[in-house]
Design an enzyme around this catalytic site. Structure first.
Site, PDB file in Angstrom:
ATOM      1  CB  THR A 196      58.445   7.455 -18.956  1.00  0.00           C
ATOM      2  OG1 THR A 196      57.748   7.487 -17.714  1.00  0.00           O
ATOM      3  CG2 THR A 196      59.832   8.032 -18.709  1.00  0.00           C
ATOM      4  CE1 TYR A 213      61.844   4.083 -17.302  1.00  0.00           C
ATOM      5  CE2 TYR A 213      60.132   5.296 -16.136  1.00  0.00           C
ATOM      6  CZ  TYR A 213      60.538   4.547 -17.223  1.00  0.00           C
ATOM      7  OH  TYR A 213      59.652   4.270 -18.229  1.00  0.00           O
TER       8      TYR A 213
END
Ligand code: UDP
Length: 338
Positions: free
Chosen positions: A131, A155
């Protein structure tokens, strides 16, 4: 080849499986715990498979959670995979701030176990869903793969740690190669409206806006209007899910050719603000839905845009759906089917 897709019943995974069916002749297996994915998506993928390949065999589906190490090991012992494309993960930034250990367990620990099984079972290729959140609050608005990775939320950290595990594993084992794809903001749905983002509690902007158009939500919020951007709202690089999916097919071809492990950004290289996205959704839907100002959300960087020259040059990837109106229209069309 026989390709295992973890998280293949989910949003991005299902679009990649669809393209593996349509563009390759690989045998496909899926492991998914159906926490955010659906059995109906597996059924749709199987009917696409049977239509495309005139073959009754279909996809092998294991309804299993990656945290069940013994069950996953049994799958690896009985089936014989050549490559793994690993999607199964938790992906909501604010949730990761509230519940970081869920992210370290589900993302980093489970990925580490999966990579370890791949090396012991001599699997050659691994494609990892990473990501843009690994870049954190980047020093320049457009990030290259060489931009320092300093994630600002659990995250992003859980994904960066998984990248490092994978890199070390490939370094130590000569015939285990990987591609890490760092996704920017994925949105939209299959242009034939067969699959899409089905998770009802999704938090991502375009999905939320589509839900507000059709009345699943009464209103939506803009998280922060005081960022250092032209209209004060955050800017992101929104990419259509089928363009992201085609990057995986290209990455698999690249690994099949014996190329070295590598990392690529996957985005369009330009961004839109939250207000621009909401304006586009209003224009294409002809619905002037209710939008309210809200405080900044924890862990949001102001601007995140890809430099995508590396994936274009090395994987020869190119975008087919680089159009915010089209992304919003496919997301909305899918939302109406739910
Ligand atoms: N956002 C918003 N309202 C929403 C959902 C998201 O204002 O209901 C904003 C969010 O704060 C961020 C941008 O939209 O600035 C993109 O957020 P999203 O959750 O879609 O993706 P992320 O960039 O966090 O992966």
């Amino acid at each position: 080849m026989h390709i295992l897709v973890t998280g293949g019943a989910g949003y991005i995974g299902s679009h990649v499986v669809k393209q593996l069916i349509e563009k390759t002749s690989h045998r496909i297996s899926i492991i998914d715990n159906l926490s955010t994915g659906h059995q109906s998506t597996i059924d749709t993928l199987n009917s696409i498979y049977q239509n495309e390949r005139y073959d009754e065999e279909g996809i092998t589906f294991y309804h299993e959670d990656l945290k069940n190490f013994e069950a996953i090991e049994t799958i690896f012992t009985t089936a014989s995979f050549d490559g793994v494309i690993h999607f199964a993960a938790s992906i909501v930034v604010p949730e990761s701030v509230e519940n970081p250990l869920k992210y370290y367990m589900n993302n980093t620990v489970n990925t580490t176990h999966l990579v370890s099984l791949c090396t012991t079972h001599n699997i050659k290729h691994f494609i990892f869903s990473s990501t843009a959140a690994v870049y954190g609050e980047p020093p320049e608005p457009q990030v290259k793969e060489t931009t320092p990775t300093i994630p600002i939320n659990p995250y992003g950290r859980s994904k960066l740690m998984s990248e490092q595990v994978l890199q070390d594993a490939s370094q130590a084992k000569e015939d285990f190669s990987h591609v890490i794809l760092r996704y920017f903001n994925v949105a939209g749905a299959d242009t034939l409206n067969r699959i899409g983002q089905s998770f009802p509690n999704a938090t991502h902007l375009i999905k939320v806006a589509a839900q507000t158009v059709i009345g699943t939500r009464e209103s939506m919020m803009i998280f922060g209007e005081d960022y250092n951007t032209p209209d004060g709202t955050c800017i992101r690089d929104y990419i259509h899910v089928d363009d992201l999916a085609s990057a995986h097919v290209k990455a698999l071809e690249y690994l099949e050719q014996g190329s070295d492990s590598n990392i690529f950004n996957v985005g369009y290289g330009h961004g839109f603000s939250v207000k621009e996205v909401i304006g586009t959704m209003k224009t294409i839907s002809h619905v002037d839905f209710d939008v309210r100002a809200a405080p900044r959300r924890a862990g949001d960087p102001a601007v995140l845009i890809s430099d995508n020259s590396k994936i274009k040059n090395i994987l020869h990837w190119s975008a087919q759906y680089d159009d915010l109106s089209g992304i919003c229209a496919t997301a909305l069309a899918w939302e109406k089917t739910l």
